[in-house]
Design a protein around this motif. Structure first.
Motif, PDB file in Angstrom:
ATOM      1  N   ALA A 869      11.363  47.082  77.608  1.00 23.82           N
ATOM      2  CA  ALA A 869      11.968  47.345  78.914  1.00 23.82           C
ATOM      3  C   ALA A 869      10.921  47.387  80.021  1.00 23.82           C
ATOM      4  O   ALA A 869      11.176  46.958  81.156  1.00 23.82           O
ATOM      5  CB  ALA A 869      12.737  48.657  78.865  1.00 23.82           C
ATOM      6  N   ALA A 870       9.739  47.880  79.709  1.00 27.84           N
ATOM      7  CA  ALA A 870       8.691  47.971  80.722  1.00 27.84           C
ATOM      8  C   ALA A 870       8.202  46.596  81.161  1.00 27.84           C
ATOM      9  O   ALA A 870       7.698  46.434  82.282  1.00 27.84           O
ATOM     10  CB  ALA A 870       7.521  48.790  80.180  1.00 27.84           C
ATOM     11  N   HIS A 871       8.354  45.589  80.307  1.00 24.34           N
ATOM     12  CA  HIS A 871       7.888  44.238  80.631  1.00 24.34           C
ATOM     13  C   HIS A 871       8.921  43.443  81.422  1.00 24.34           C
ATOM     14  O   HIS A 871       8.576  42.453  82.064  1.00 24.34           O
ATOM     15  CB  HIS A 871       7.532  43.495  79.344  1.00 24.34           C
ATOM     16  N   THR A 872      10.169  43.892  81.386  1.00 28.33           N
ATOM     17  CA  THR A 872      11.226  43.212  82.156  1.00 28.33           C
ATOM     18  C   THR A 872      12.020  44.244  82.935  1.00 28.33           C
ATOM     19  O   THR A 872      13.215  44.488  82.675  1.00 28.33           O
ATOM     20  CB  THR A 872      12.165  42.438  81.213  1.00 28.33           C
ATOM     21  N   ASN A 874      13.397  44.351  85.767  1.00 26.15           N
ATOM     22  CA  ASN A 874      14.590  43.935  86.513  1.00 26.15           C
ATOM     23  C   ASN A 874      15.820  43.819  85.625  1.00 26.15           C
ATOM     24  O   ASN A 874      16.951  43.788  86.129  1.00 26.15           O
ATOM     25  CB  ASN A 874      14.319  42.603  87.212  1.00 26.15           C
ATOM     26  N   GLU A 875      15.620  43.730  84.308  1.00 28.58           N
ATOM     27  CA  GLU A 875      16.752  43.634  83.383  1.00 28.58           C
ATOM     28  C   GLU A 875      17.205  45.007  82.878  1.00 28.58           C
ATOM     29  O   GLU A 875      18.195  45.105  82.153  1.00 28.58           O
ATOM     30  CB  GLU A 875      16.366  42.761  82.179  1.00 28.58           C
ATOM     31  N   VAL A 876      16.483  46.037  83.245  1.00 28.93           N
ATOM     32  CA  VAL A 876      16.811  47.384  82.769  1.00 28.93           C
ATOM     33  C   VAL A 876      18.037  47.908  83.497  1.00 28.93           C
ATOM     34  O   VAL A 876      18.087  47.927  84.731  1.00 28.93           O
ATOM     35  CB  VAL A 876      15.605  48.334  82.956  1.00 28.93           C
ATOM     36  N   LYS A 877      19.025  48.304  82.753  1.00 25.95           N
ATOM     37  CA  LYS A 877      20.269  48.833  83.319  1.00 25.95           C
ATOM     38  C   LYS A 877      20.253  50.354  83.452  1.00 25.95           C
ATOM     39  O   LYS A 877      20.994  50.913  84.264  1.00 25.95           O
ATOM     40  CB  LYS A 877      21.451  48.429  82.424  1.00 25.95           C
ATOM     41  N   ARG A 878      19.453  50.990  82.629  1.00 24.09           N
ATOM     42  CA  ARG A 878      19.450  52.456  82.642  1.00 24.09           C
ATOM     43  C   ARG A 878      18.054  52.969  82.300  1.00 24.09           C
ATOM     44  O   ARG A 878      17.397  52.449  81.387  1.00 24.09           O
ATOM     45  CB  ARG A 878      20.477  52.998  81.652  1.00 24.09           C
ATOM     46  N   VAL A 879      17.636  53.999  83.030  1.00 22.83           N
ATOM     47  CA  VAL A 879      16.394  54.703  82.710  1.00 22.83           C
ATOM     48  C   VAL A 879      16.769  56.109  82.273  1.00 22.83           C
ATOM     49  O   VAL A 879      17.419  56.862  83.024  1.00 22.83           O
ATOM     50  CB  VAL A 879      15.429  54.775  83.914  1.00 22.83           C
ATOM     51  N   HIS A 902      17.153  46.756  77.709  1.00 23.13           N
ATOM     52  CA  HIS A 902      18.049  47.169  78.799  1.00 23.13           C
ATOM     53  C   HIS A 902      17.992  48.660  79.108  1.00 23.13           C
ATOM     54  O   HIS A 902      18.528  49.097  80.137  1.00 23.13           O
ATOM     55  CB  HIS A 902      19.484  46.773  78.461  1.00 23.13           C
ATOM     56  N   VAL A 903      17.390  49.421  78.253  1.00 19.47           N
ATOM     57  CA  VAL A 903      17.305  50.870  78.475  1.00 19.47           C
ATOM     58  C   VAL A 903      15.843  51.300  78.341  1.00 19.47           C
ATOM     59  O   VAL A 903      15.218  51.073  77.299  1.00 19.47           O
ATOM     60  CB  VAL A 903      18.171  51.655  77.474  1.00 19.47           C
ATOM     61  N   ALA A 904      15.326  51.891  79.393  1.00 17.31           N
ATOM     62  CA  ALA A 904      13.965  52.433  79.366  1.00 17.31           C
ATOM     63  C   ALA A 904      14.042  53.941  79.127  1.00 17.31           C
ATOM     64  O   ALA A 904      14.958  54.608  79.626  1.00 17.31           O
ATOM     65  CB  ALA A 904      13.244  52.141  80.680  1.00 17.31           C
ATOM     66  N   ILE A 905      13.101  54.440  78.379  1.00 16.00           N
ATOM     67  CA  ILE A 905      13.076  55.886  78.086  1.00 16.00           C
ATOM     68  C   ILE A 905      11.713  56.431  78.514  1.00 16.00           C
ATOM     69  O   ILE A 905      10.673  55.973  78.031  1.00 16.00           O
ATOM     70  CB  ILE A 905      13.319  56.158  76.585  1.00 16.00           C
ATOM     71  N   THR A 906      11.740  57.382  79.393  1.00 19.69           N
ATOM     72  CA  THR A 906      10.517  58.000  79.918  1.00 19.69           C
ATOM     73  C   THR A 906      10.506  59.479  79.578  1.00 19.69           C
ATOM     74  O   THR A 906      11.515  60.171  79.773  1.00 19.69           O
ATOM     75  CB  THR A 906      10.427  57.811  81.443  1.00 19.69           C
ATOM     76  N   ARG A 907       9.377  59.930  79.096  1.00 22.13           N
ATOM     77  CA  ARG A 907       9.251  61.332  78.674  1.00 22.13           C
ATOM     78  C   ARG A 907       8.492  62.146  79.714  1.00 22.13           C
ATOM     79  O   ARG A 907       7.432  61.735  80.182  1.00 22.13           O
ATOM     80  CB  ARG A 907       8.503  61.424  77.341  1.00 22.13           C
ATOM     81  N   GLU A 924      10.738  53.896  91.108  1.00 18.66           N
ATOM     82  CA  GLU A 924      10.519  52.685  91.898  1.00 18.66           C
ATOM     83  C   GLU A 924      10.353  51.454  91.008  1.00 18.66           C
ATOM     84  O   GLU A 924      10.617  50.334  91.436  1.00 18.66           O
ATOM     85  CB  GLU A 924       9.285  52.867  92.783  1.00 18.66           C
ATOM     86  N   LYS A 925       9.943  51.657  89.761  1.00 14.75           N
ATOM     87  CA  LYS A 925       9.758  50.536  88.840  1.00 14.75           C
ATOM     88  C   LYS A 925      11.102  49.928  88.444  1.00 14.75           C
ATOM     89  O   LYS A 925      11.198  48.730  88.158  1.00 14.75           O
ATOM     90  CB  LYS A 925       9.010  51.017  87.601  1.00 14.75           C
ATOM     91  N   TYR A 926      12.172  50.763  88.440  1.00 16.89           N
ATOM     92  CA  TYR A 926      13.496  50.293  87.998  1.00 16.89           C
ATOM     93  C   TYR A 926      14.519  50.561  89.115  1.00 16.89           C
ATOM     94  O   TYR A 926      15.390  51.426  88.992  1.00 16.89           O
ATOM     95  CB  TYR A 926      13.926  51.012  86.721  1.00 16.89           C
TER      96      TYR A 926
END
Length: 1002
Positions: A869-872, A874-879, A902-907, A924-926
């Protein structure tokens, strides 16, 4: 008779154990009877001489050499059953001729009966002495008001001789009062005399145990300690003072009394919680400090409630009077940030010369809240730390004094918890002197409604601490008791209690009306002559001081107060930093700020990681046999070290070990911390074949290293956390950690968290680096072993959720926040709360590489998505933002649903202070993605209420932050395993349903 007394008194007693030899007694005296009946012409025994021979025989039984050789020969022959003539032979005992003739001539009629009576009487006298030693305090004259019994019971023990008829209990009679008895070795009332009349015995026992001092010590199971106390109080004439000592005591009473009078005159409508009614406490404390200084103590740490605190600050600690008086000025402005606190809660630290000993003494009065007795373990922890850093293993240089109120001492459970730390190896302070200001009332509550125990001090009996009750209107008795208390601590390194039985002249505070609830008591108090006048009149009457000298002493101190009052008017600004109880020399600049505002690098060289890892995997002692299961654990650590990875336990080992290398002391305390609640730590190894043989490998990592202290605590949270907080107060160059057995157990220590940890710096300008390790996680284990209640700690945070911090180019935020937690958190030495893992301790994914710990690395406040998800973006739908164990549930489910693009997870590794800057970068990244906060806790529990407004501040309220997790609930977790799994499944389905929030408003 005089000759008899001389012989008996000069013989050294060794007890009355010989009295059981009654058969021998009968035989000796029957021999005497048969001998004298064979034709002697003069009486052998008559009148008092009968008692004399009996006494001589008992003396001979104890020690044949203690009698004349003629008596020795006679008793030897008689004891061996020799015929009468042979028993006596030609050797008369060495008496006058008349006594020799008496010896030959009189038969001893009914000697056996007399011997039995003598045995019984001596045993009775011993029992009587013991009765006074055990129960004499019940009838001691302790109440200055004369209206209450200190033990709340007017019953007089039947075995105390308060009336002549009570002698019958012991088989004695009024006619026995002038009979002389040998004193047993369990008493010192005889002084140099070994025998006294019964009348004198009773008189001396009453003088010792039933006057203005009441002694409780016979419950102590150490004979030497009991004997020591008996000797200190029973020896005739021990409580004598020189005229100079009496004048000093009077001067101290003048200062104590006139200080309160001065405050009452100047600020009659202000609360100050004065000491009136127990003014003797000031000279009592000064006596304790003087005597302790004489015995080598250099540092005294004190804790006390609000009553009398200003007086202690002024006349014991020696805080400048103008600094105290200016606090009554309502226009005084606060110079320091924070809330500050009322004047009768503030602490103080002061170094000065003790006038009595001319030695340097350091005094620290620890600041405390209104929560009575909460400061006790804090003082003990600070005392232990000061002893530790000085190498004072016996408490000869540093000691603690704790002052208590009677109602709180009996009512507050933390008193019991603190007492139970007193003899534990890693917690003992080698004896604390407890001084109880026994007002005989708690706020408005009668003591008969406030406790079930006879005395408020009975809690001290659980640790065999002697308790000295004393009438506070007898200043000399108080001073003597205080001197003995210091000597006791110095001799036995154990706690001791001084109970000052006094009264409270005013209400709970100066504005309170006590007549509402204690009319009879306060009518008597209003008639009560102050102790200063009583003692002054006594000294003037006996010529120790003159009236003029007394009046001059009063005028002298009144002038000091008036001059200080004048100077106080020039004080316009209050500096709380001038009231620090625990300064850290060299750590702060002149403005009270830390000298360094940056954190040192936290990464360490890889060779050091390998060294620590190898140390954690081995046993440094030869011939030390460990458990087979532990061998497997150590092999696992070695394998991880070779593979350049660490789990939580090994990572902790790396952190602690690297600090020790740098000379930073590490202390880890709590229930079962040596092994770890979850059997993961094993910092203390136990030899499987040698009892009590242990090894702490971390103390063998380096030749030159700081010591590592790891210690299982008593099963206490309130007391132990308070203790560790106090320990952390002593030095900024230490890492002090307290670990809860389970995270939610901290709630029994909530008072320490609320009143000291979260607000201590704001109230008292006190810095502290205490670290709390709280196991946390929803794992289906029930309501009590799941949540460490992070929401409570976050609520205490003072960062503004609506204000986005301003960052300038000159200010590197990473220097403020990016600091390895294990280095005491930030250069400010603030408390740190860490929610530690349980199941993750052994989770195969919950490991870190050496690459994240080597030189050049630092703590990561936020761990962003680094996968597909971090590499694309613009395709991430949810963080999904999350923290803690739920991350591993999320990544597993994301993989199962093939949503990794499609889903990024940040801790968020650091929740507070909130990492605004790094979270903003992620948002701002997503820009086109939904923002979700996911937590395994219930919605009203955990982090959501804290993070939601801060997320919205970052996006300026333009994007929602949706919640996914368990529904609100009163209990932190379910106790049903199936219900736990169902709720987990429900929120995992929701968080990865990319259409879950369509059409919803925020």
């Amino acid at each position: 008779m005089s000759h008899l007394r001389f012989l008996v008194v000069t013989l050294k007693p060794h007890g009355i154990q010989f009295l059981v030899k009654q058969d021998v007694v009968r035989r000796v005296f029957l021999q005497s009877q048969r001998y004298v009946s064979s034709g002697a012409t003069e009486p052998f025994l008559s009148g008092s001489n009968s008692n004399y021979v009996e006494e001589m025989y008992y003396t001979w039984l104890e020690n044949p050499k203690s009698v004349h050789k003629s008596w020795d020969l006679f008793f030897r022959n008689a004891n061996a059953g020799a015929p009468p003539g042979q028993a006596y032979q030609t050797h008369l005992p060495d008496l006058s001729k008349s006594r020799a003739l008496l010896f030959q001539s009189h038969g001893l009629a009914k000697t056996a009966g007399k011997a039995e009576k003598l045995v019984e009487d001596h045993l009775a006298v011993q029992s009587l002495i013991r009765a006074y030693q055990i129960r004499g305090h019940h009838v001691a004259q302790l109440d200055p008001l004369g209206i209450l019994d200190a033990d709340l019971d007017s019953f007089v023990p039947s075995d105390l001789i308060t009336t002549i008829d009570k002698l019958g209990l012991y088989g004695l009679h009024e006619s026995d009062l002038d009979k002389v008895f040998r004193l047993p070795t369990i008493t010192f009332i005889g002084g140099d005399e070994t025998a006294l009349s019964l009348r004198e015995i009773i008189k001396r026992l009453e003088n010792t145990y039933c006057q203005h001092i009441g002694l409780e010590f016979m419950f102590i199971n150490d004979v030497e300690q009991c004997q020591w106390i008996r000797q200190k109080f029973e020896t005739p004439g021990v409580m004598k003072f020189t005229n100079e000592e009496k004048r000093t005591l009077l001067a101290r009473l003048v200062r104590s009394t006139r200080f309160e009078d001065f405050l009452a005159r100047k600020w009659s409508s202000e609360k100050r919680f004065g000491l009136e009614g127990c003014e003797v406490m000031i000279p009592a404390l000064k006596t304790i400090i003087d005597k302790s200084s004489e015995m080598g103590v250099e540092y005294v740490i004190m804790g006390m409630p609000h009553r009398g605190r200003l007086n202690v600050l002024a006349n014991v600690i020696r805080k400048e009077l103008e600094q105290i008086f200016c606090q009554f000025d309502p226009k005084l402005e606060a110079a320091d940030e924070g809330s500050g606190d009322v004047k009768y809660h503030l602490g103080m630290y002061h170094e000065r010369i003790n006038r009595a000993t001319n030695k340097k003494i350091t005094l620290s009065l620890v600041a405390n809240p209104s929560h009575l007795e909460a400061v006790n373990p804090v003082v003990q922890g600070k005392t232990k730390a000061e002893q530790f850093y000085r190498g004072d293993t016996e408490g000869k240089k540093v000691m603690s004094i704790l002052l208590h109120g009677d109602a709180a001492f009996a009512g507050q459970g933390v008193v019991y918890e603190t007492f139970h730390l007193s003899d534990l190896p890693s917690y003992t302070t080698n004896g604390t002197i407890h001084v109880v200001v026994n007002n005989q009332i708690g706020f408005t509550t009668d003591p008969r409604m406030a406790r079930s125990s006879p005395y408020p001090t009975d809690v001290a009996r659980v640790v065999n601490a002697p308790i000295f009750h004393v009438n506070a209107d007898d200043p000399e008795a108080v001073m003597y008791v205080c001197n003995v208390a210091v000597e006791w601590r110095n001799a036995f390194h154990k706690d001791v209690v001084v109970d000052l039985v006094c009264y409270r002249r005013r209400g709970h505070n100066e504005m309170d009306e006590p007549l509402f609830t204690q009319p009879l008591m306060y009518k008597q108090i209003h008639k009560q002559v102050p102790v200063l006048k009583k003692y002054a009149d006594k000294l003037i009457a006996d010529g120790t001081v003159t009236l003029q000298e007394f009046e001059e002493e009063i005028a002298k101190y009144d002038k000091i107060c008036e001059e200080a009052y004048t100077r106080s008017k020039d004080k316009k600004i209050l500096h709380i930093k001038h009231w620090l109880d625990s300064p850290w020399p060299g750590f702060f600049n002149l403005n009270g700020e830390p000298k360094s505002m940056t954190c040192p690098p936290t990464g360490i060289p890889e060779d050091m990681l390998n060294h620590i890892g190898n140390g954690a995997s081995s046993v440094p002692l030869e011939g030390f046999k460990i458990h087979g299961g532990l061998s497997r654990i150590l092999k696992g650590r070695l394998e991880m070290t070779k593979n350049r990875v660490v789990d939580w336990a090994l990572g902790e080992y790396m952190a602690f070990g690297s600090l020790l290398k740098e000379g930073i002391h590490v202390r880890l305390s709590g229930q079962d911390v040596e092994r770890g609640t979850f059997s993961h730590r094993h910092h203390v190894l136990h030899d499987q074949e040698v009892d009590k043989r242990t090894c702490v490998p971390m103390n063998h990592l380096w030749e030159q290293q700081a010591p590592y202290t790891v210690c299982n605590s008593s099963l206490s949270e309130y007391g132990v956390l308070g203790f560790e907080l106090g320990f952390a107060m002593a030095s900024p160059n230490a890492l002090v950690c307290w670990e809860a057995q389970f995270g939610d157990f901290h709630n029994t220590a909530q008072c320490i968290i609320d009143q000291f940890i979260s607000s201590g710096q704001a109230k008292w300008f006190r810095h502290n680096g205490i670290v709390l390790l709280l196991p946390h996680g929803m794992e289906g284990m029930g309501p009590e072993h799941s949540s460490a209640r992070p929401e409570r700690f976050l609520q205490m945070s003072n960062d503004d959720s609506d204000a986005y911090p301003e960052f300038s180019a000159e200010f590197d935020v990473s220097q403020l926040y990016e600091c390895n937690w294990i280095v005491i958190l930030l250069p400010f030495r603030k408390p740190l709360i860490i929610f530690t893992p349980k199941s993750l301790l052994r989770h195969p994914e919950a490991k870190s590489s050496f690459d994240e710990m080597v030189s050049g690395t630092s703590f990561r406040r936020v761990i962003p998505e680094d996968g597909a998800a971090a590499h694309t973006p613009n395709e991430v739908k949810r963080v999904i933002f999350c923290t803690g164990k739920v991350y591993y549930d999320l990544i597993k489910e994301r993989k199962n649903q093939d949503l990794e693009k499609h889903v990024a997870i940040t801790r968020l590794e650091q929740i507070s202070p909130f990492p605004f800057d790094l979270v903003k970068e992620e948002l701002e990244k997503y820009p086109g993605a939904d923002l979700v906060w996911c937590q395994e806790e219930h919605k009203n529990i955990g982090y959501y209420d804290y993070v939601k407004p801060r997320f919205r501040t970052i996006v300026n309220h333009t994007r929602p932050i949706w919640y996914v997790g368990r529904e609100p609930a009163a209990a932190p977790a379910t106790g049903n395993k199936n219900a736990h799994l169902v709720s987990l499944r429900r929120f995992l389905d929701t968080v990865f349903n990319l259409e879950a929030f369509e059409g919803k408003m925020f």
